[in-house]
Scaffold this motif. Structure first.
Motif, PDB file in Angstrom:
ATOM      1  N   VAL A  14       0.687  -1.201  -0.078  1.00 38.97           N
ATOM      2  CA  VAL A  14       0.062  -0.156  -0.010  1.00 38.97           C
ATOM      3  C   VAL A  14       0.740   1.323   0.067  1.00 38.97           C
ATOM      4  O   VAL A  14       1.648   1.557   1.010  1.00 38.97           O
ATOM      5  CB  VAL A  14      -0.756   0.099   1.149  1.00 38.97           C
ATOM      6  CG1 VAL A  14      -1.807   1.240   1.353  1.00 38.97           C
ATOM      7  CG2 VAL A  14      -1.692  -1.267   1.459  1.00 38.97           C
TER       8      VAL A  14
ATOM      9  N   SER B 193       6.764   1.084  -3.652  1.00 40.62           N
ATOM     10  CA  SER B 193       5.691  -0.016  -3.347  1.00 40.62           C
ATOM     11  C   SER B 193       6.152  -0.998  -4.566  1.00 40.62           C
ATOM     12  O   SER B 193       6.067  -2.317  -4.434  1.00 40.62           O
ATOM     13  CB  SER B 193       4.349   0.795  -3.600  1.00 40.62           C
ATOM     14  OG  SER B 193       4.099   1.538  -2.572  1.00 40.62           O
TER      15      SER B 193
ATOM     16  N   ASP C 106       5.461   4.732   6.301  1.00 44.56           N
ATOM     17  CA  ASP C 106       5.286   6.090   6.279  1.00 44.56           C
ATOM     18  C   ASP C 106       6.930   6.607   6.517  1.00 44.56           C
ATOM     19  O   ASP C 106       7.813   5.574   6.559  1.00 44.56           O
ATOM     20  CB  ASP C 106       4.524   6.732   7.243  1.00 44.56           C
ATOM     21  CG  ASP C 106       4.991   6.351   8.678  1.00 44.56           C
ATOM     22  OD1 ASP C 106       3.751   6.267   9.498  1.00 44.56           O
ATOM     23  OD2 ASP C 106       5.880   5.717   8.784  1.00 44.56           O
TER      24      ASP C 106
HETATM   25  C1  PYL Z   1      12.413   1.628   4.372  1.00 43.77           C
HETATM   26  C2  PYL Z   1      13.346   2.547   4.206  1.00 43.77           C
HETATM   27  C3  PYL Z   1      14.728   1.823   4.392  1.00 43.77           C
HETATM   28  C4  PYL Z   1      15.454   3.130   4.781  1.00 43.77           C
HETATM   29  N1  PYL Z   1      14.639   4.011   5.002  1.00 43.77           N
HETATM   30  C5  PYL Z   1      13.373   3.757   4.955  1.00 43.77           C
HETATM   31  C6  PYL Z   1      12.475   4.797   4.406  1.00 43.77           C
HETATM   32  O1  PYL Z   1      13.252   5.551   3.441  1.00 43.77           O
HETATM   33  N2  PYL Z   1      11.350   4.883   4.730  1.00 43.77           N
HETATM   34  C7  PYL Z   1      10.419   5.999   4.076  1.00 43.77           C
HETATM   35  C8  PYL Z   1       9.483   5.107   2.994  1.00 43.77           C
HETATM   36  C9  PYL Z   1       8.329   6.279   2.572  1.00 43.77           C
HETATM   37  C10 PYL Z   1       7.420   5.494   1.507  1.00 43.77           C
HETATM   38  C11 PYL Z   1       6.438   6.134   1.013  1.00 43.77           C
HETATM   39  C12 PYL Z   1       5.744   5.405   0.027  1.00 43.77           C
HETATM   40  O2  PYL Z   1       6.097   5.275  -1.132  1.00 43.77           O
HETATM   41  O3  PYL Z   1       4.972   4.619   0.380  1.00 43.77           O
HETATM   42  N3  PYL Z   1       5.419   6.473   2.122  1.00 43.77           N
END
Ligand code: PYL
Length: 273
Positions: A57, A70, A110
């Motif tokens: 998601v 994703s 998130d």
């Molecule tokens: C899971 C990664 C590994 C290192 N840092 C973490 C990161 O970047 N977290 C943020 C991921 C955000 C994803 C965004 C989306 O495309 O759904 N909310």
């Protein structure tokens, strides 16, 4: 604050998964699935991932959607044999879509947490533990065991701290460096580690390094023949460091996500003996 992936770090993941798998085979003796299972004390014959429905998601909160994040998570889990898809919708509507489609596991991230929820019992895996455990398994494979060995951990954030704890429990002699000495002291009160403020001296005296820091690594201090297990982003090595290191294990998302997939599946599937 965990370092955040960027569009640029993620854009090439989908085409590179076989390459990561080969890199892991040659450096650790395990492929991605074997490594992901090893990280939670299993072997692939103990769990069947084929056909497990996985919904990924997109989440728009905070800094928003990372392009191809994703889709990369869906591709990584598909490669493990799971039946994965990215929901059309984001956020709550996306979660509802994933559940309505009968997803056994729902992945979502998130800016603070990246989790995989097992919808059969609500248990969930998270990327910090999974990345730490996966990269510890990789270092253990590359070093042919960690018990009794000296390991340097760079970064006492969530991933580095969990990795230090796991390696101490494996009998490694762990030294941790972090630019934040309070973080170091807090960690040394929780687990039996050495701490250091001399990152250059520590680097030059360790054959095994677990890097969970966002900082660059100055190749001048890398020990000849050192093995790096390095989830830290952005990729921290300069040319001299790469030349001197015997092995550098790194990928931006694959190992952590694969461990999440196996762990969350194991929450609803009995381990085959
Ligand atoms: C899971 C990664 C590994 C290192 N840092 C973490 C990161 O970047 N977290 C943020 C991921 C955000 C994803 C965004 C989306 O495309 O759904 N909310």
């Amino acid at each position: 604050m965990m370092t955040r992936l960027t569009d640029d770090m993620v854009k090439d993941i989908i085409g590179s998964l076989d390459g990561t798998n080969d890199m892991l085979m040659s450096l650790t003796g395990m492929n991605t699935l074997e490594l992901a299972c090893d990280a939670i004390g299993m072997t692939p014959d103990m769990i069947d991932l084929r056909g497990i429905k996985v919904g990924v998601v997109p989440v728009t909160s905070g800094k928003g959607i990372i392009k191809k994040f994703s889709e990369s998570v869906a591709e990584i889990t598909s490669k493990l044999g799971m039946d994965s898809f990215v929901t059309e919708n984001a956020d709550v509507t996306g979660i509802a879509e994933a559940l309505a489609a009968g997803s056994e596991i729902v992945f979502m991230a998130d800016d603070i947490q990246f989790i995989a929820v097992n919808t059969k019992n609500g248990r969930f895996s998270n990327n910090s533990f999974s990345t730490a455990a996966g990269y510890v398994s990789a270092l253990k494979g590359a070093a042919k065991g960690l018990s009794g060995k000296k390991v340097l951990v760079l970064g006492a954030g969530r991933v580095g701290s969990i990795a230090a704890e796991i390696m101490v429990s494996m009998g490694a002699e762990v030294t941790v460096y972090d630019v934040d000495t309070k973080k170091l002291r807090d960690l040394s009160e929780k687990i039996s580690i050495r701490i250091t403020e001399d990152v250059e001296g520590a680097l030059s005296s360790h054959d095994l390094v677990f890097n969970a820091s966002p900082a660059a690594i100055d190749g001048r201090h890398v020990k000849e023949g050192a093995i790096f297990s390095s989830p830290g982003i952005p990729f921290p090595f300069d040319e001299e460091g790469l030349r001197k290191a015997k092995a550098v294990i790194h990928d931006p998302l694959d190992i952590g996500t694969a461990v999440m997939a196996v762990q969350s599946a194991s929450f609803s599937r009995p381990r085959k003996q």
